[in-house]
Scaffold this active site. Structure first.
Site, PDB file in Angstrom:
ATOM      1  N   HIS A  62       4.965   5.438  11.540  1.00  0.00           N
ATOM      2  CA  HIS A  62       4.510   5.396  10.144  1.00  0.00           C
ATOM      3  C   HIS A  62       3.537   6.572  10.004  1.00  0.00           C
ATOM      4  O   HIS A  62       2.320   6.404   9.990  1.00  0.00           O
ATOM      5  CB  HIS A  62       3.824   4.053   9.888  1.00  0.00           C
ATOM      6  CG  HIS A  62       3.537   3.732   8.457  1.00  0.00           C
ATOM      7  ND1 HIS A  62       3.676   4.641   7.436  1.00  0.00           N
ATOM      8  CD2 HIS A  62       3.104   2.577   7.880  1.00  0.00           C
ATOM      9  CE1 HIS A  62       3.350   4.056   6.290  1.00  0.00           C
ATOM     10  NE2 HIS A  62       2.999   2.802   6.536  1.00  0.00           N
ATOM     11  N   LYS A  75      25.415  -4.733  -2.648  1.00  0.00           N
ATOM     12  CA  LYS A  75      26.895  -4.772  -2.633  1.00  0.00           C
ATOM     13  C   LYS A  75      27.449  -4.173  -1.353  1.00  0.00           C
ATOM     14  O   LYS A  75      28.658  -4.104  -1.167  1.00  0.00           O
ATOM     15  CB  LYS A  75      27.445  -3.968  -3.821  1.00  0.00           C
ATOM     16  CG  LYS A  75      27.009  -4.463  -5.178  1.00  0.00           C
ATOM     17  CD  LYS A  75      27.562  -3.508  -6.254  1.00  0.00           C
ATOM     18  CE  LYS A  75      26.733  -3.562  -7.520  1.00  0.00           C
ATOM     19  NZ  LYS A  75      26.945  -2.376  -8.361  1.00  0.00           N
ATOM     20  N   ARG A  99      11.353   3.750   3.601  1.00  0.00           N
ATOM     21  CA  ARG A  99      10.947   2.745   4.598  1.00  0.00           C
ATOM     22  C   ARG A  99      12.189   1.955   4.958  1.00  0.00           C
ATOM     23  O   ARG A  99      12.899   1.454   4.072  1.00  0.00           O
ATOM     24  CB  ARG A  99       9.866   1.813   4.042  1.00  0.00           C
ATOM     25  CG  ARG A  99       9.606   0.636   4.983  1.00  0.00           C
ATOM     26  CD  ARG A  99       8.407  -0.181   4.597  1.00  0.00           C
ATOM     27  NE  ARG A  99       7.162   0.545   4.859  1.00  0.00           N
ATOM     28  CZ  ARG A  99       5.955  -0.012   4.763  1.00  0.00           C
ATOM     29  NH1 ARG A  99       5.826  -1.276   4.412  1.00  0.00           N
ATOM     30  NH2 ARG A  99       4.877   0.703   5.011  1.00  0.00           N
ATOM     31  N   ARG A 125       0.798  -1.225   0.000  1.00  0.00           N
ATOM     32  CA  ARG A 125       0.000   0.000   0.000  1.00  0.00           C
ATOM     33  C   ARG A 125       0.835   1.282   0.000  1.00  0.00           C
ATOM     34  O   ARG A 125       0.570   2.191  -0.781  1.00  0.00           O
ATOM     35  CB  ARG A 125      -0.925   0.064   1.228  1.00  0.00           C
ATOM     36  CG  ARG A 125      -2.201  -0.694   1.083  1.00  0.00           C
ATOM     37  CD  ARG A 125      -2.570  -1.304   2.399  1.00  0.00           C
ATOM     38  NE  ARG A 125      -1.583  -2.325   2.705  1.00  0.00           N
ATOM     39  CZ  ARG A 125      -1.680  -3.594   2.295  1.00  0.00           C
ATOM     40  NH1 ARG A 125      -2.722  -3.972   1.624  1.00  0.00           N
ATOM     41  NH2 ARG A 125      -0.729  -4.479   2.547  1.00  0.00           N
ATOM     42  N   THR A 126       1.815   1.366   0.888  1.00  0.00           N
ATOM     43  CA  THR A 126       2.519   2.649   1.038  1.00  0.00           C
ATOM     44  C   THR A 126       3.230   3.001  -0.271  1.00  0.00           C
ATOM     45  O   THR A 126       3.084   4.111  -0.792  1.00  0.00           O
ATOM     46  CB  THR A 126       3.511   2.572   2.217  1.00  0.00           C
ATOM     47  OG1 THR A 126       2.806   2.100   3.359  1.00  0.00           O
ATOM     48  CG2 THR A 126       4.121   3.926   2.520  1.00  0.00           C
TER      49      THR A 126
HETATM   50  N1   CP Z   1      -0.269  -0.093   5.774  1.00  0.00           N
HETATM   51  C1   CP Z   1       0.929  -0.347   5.227  1.00  0.00           C
HETATM   52  O1   CP Z   1       1.947   0.268   5.567  1.00  0.00           O
HETATM   53  O2   CP Z   1       0.912  -1.298   4.260  1.00  0.00           O
HETATM   54  P1   CP Z   1       2.180  -1.770   3.423  1.00  0.00           P
HETATM   55  O3   CP Z   1       3.143  -2.432   4.398  1.00  0.00           O
HETATM   56  O4   CP Z   1       1.642  -2.736   2.403  1.00  0.00           O
HETATM   57  O5   CP Z   1       2.805  -0.550   2.809  1.00  0.00           O
END
Ligand code: CP
Length: 312
Positions: A137, A88, A109, A59-60
């Site tokens: 998040h 590497k 991320r 999603r993100t």
């Molecule tokens: N909600 C969320 O962060 O989903 P993903 O890990 O799929 O990005």
């Protein structure tokens, strides 16, 4: 017209944003829907969003890519570490520095707490935290708050029950920090080994009422306006046996749903494993896919606001 305080800004923690600023973002998210495609295209035209995903995402990453495309921009990035020079041994520092050369804004991320703060110190362009370890998040929480407002027309006065892995779930911390701007009551339910990290919510206890429980509780469900369910974060357990002990500990299904307040809204940041049964998906209370769809809307407004001084 209010000043756009998002322009050129990093999004490392939701704590960096006031209630006024969050509500400005929600208002602009609504406004984005009223724009003609040509007007939207101007907001990201000739701009590049770089993404660095050291951990998996559906999603993100996809909602940020879709959001950037929806405002006329493009995306480049790394999501398969094996096909990049990270394989590497290239450091996070050097990888961010290089992405900074090619992009106008970077989504990161990473498995380490503090990674986005570190990247923001290195990068000349804004960094958006797409998930940092078990820490935060923030854009997930922004879209969660937006979802609650869309669904309930308010946040003040709500009782919000949060269920699952509260120790490792980074979305929970950002959500709690965001909710602390509002007059809410929060009920936290988790197994004893996955309780909320007290040191991370220390400052919240004088801002809102927080109750902690270990068992699913019928009375709580009958009184809650929102049930926010989270996955047990298997990847964060150092001992697989500890995960086995709590795996599948809670499952929300259509039978349990009958105990709930009829208009309770069930949210989940997704992915879900087995904590919400699929027989709940077609109930009007289940809003987790709608929640995911708001991710694209909110992130397109957020990108537009960060990239343009007076955008919408
Ligand atoms: N909600 C969320 O962060 O989903 P993903 O890990 O799929 O990005």
């Amino acid at each position: 017209m209010k000043t756009n305080r998002f322009f050129g800004r990093d999004v490392v923690s939701i704590n960096d944003f006031s209630r006024d600023e969050l509500e400005f973002l929600f208002e602009k998210t609504n406004k984005m829907k009223e724009l003609k495609p040509k007007e939207k295209d101007e907001l990201g035209k000739a701009r590049i969003m770089g993404y660095l995903f050291y951990e998996p995402s559906t999603r993100t990453r996809m909602s940020f890519e879709a959001a950037m495309a929806s405002i006329g921009g493009s995306s480049i990035g790394i999501s398969d570490l094996r096909s990049s020079s990270i394989e590497k041994g290239e450091s996070l520092q050097d990888t961010v520095r290089v992405m900074d050369l090619y992009s106008d804004i970077i989504i990161l991320r990473h498995q380490l707490d503090g990674s986005s703060k570190f990247a923001a110190e290195i990068s000349d362009h804004p960094i958006i935290n797409g998930g940092s370890g078990s820490e935060e998040h923030p854009t997930q929480a922004m879209l969660d708050l937006y979802t609650i407002i869309k669904e309930k027309k308010r946040i003040d006065g709500l009782k919000i029950c949060i269920l699952g892995d509260l120790k490792y779930g980074r979305t929970i911390y950002s959500l709690l920090y965001g909710l602390s701007n509002y007059d809410v009551e929060v009920i936290l339910i988790s197994p004893p080994t996955l309780k909320i990290r007290q040191e991370s919510i220390y400052g919240l206890k004088n801002k809102m009422k927080i109750v902690e429980l270990e068992e699913i509780n019928e009375t709580v469900f009958q009184n809650s306006d929102i049930l926010y369910v989270t996955r047990i974060q298997k990847e964060r357990f150092s001992d697989p046996q500890e995960y086995e002990k709590v795996k599948g500990v809670y499952t929300i299904d259509s039978t349990i749903l009958k105990q709930f307040k009829p208009d309770i809204s069930i949210m989940h940041p997704l992915p879900r494993i087995d904590e919400i049964s699929q027989d709940v998906d077609n109930k009007s209370n289940a809003i987790y896919f709608k929640q995911a769809s708001y991710g694209k809307d909110l992130r397109s407004a957020l990108l537009a606001l960060i990239l343009n001084e007076s955008p919408i």
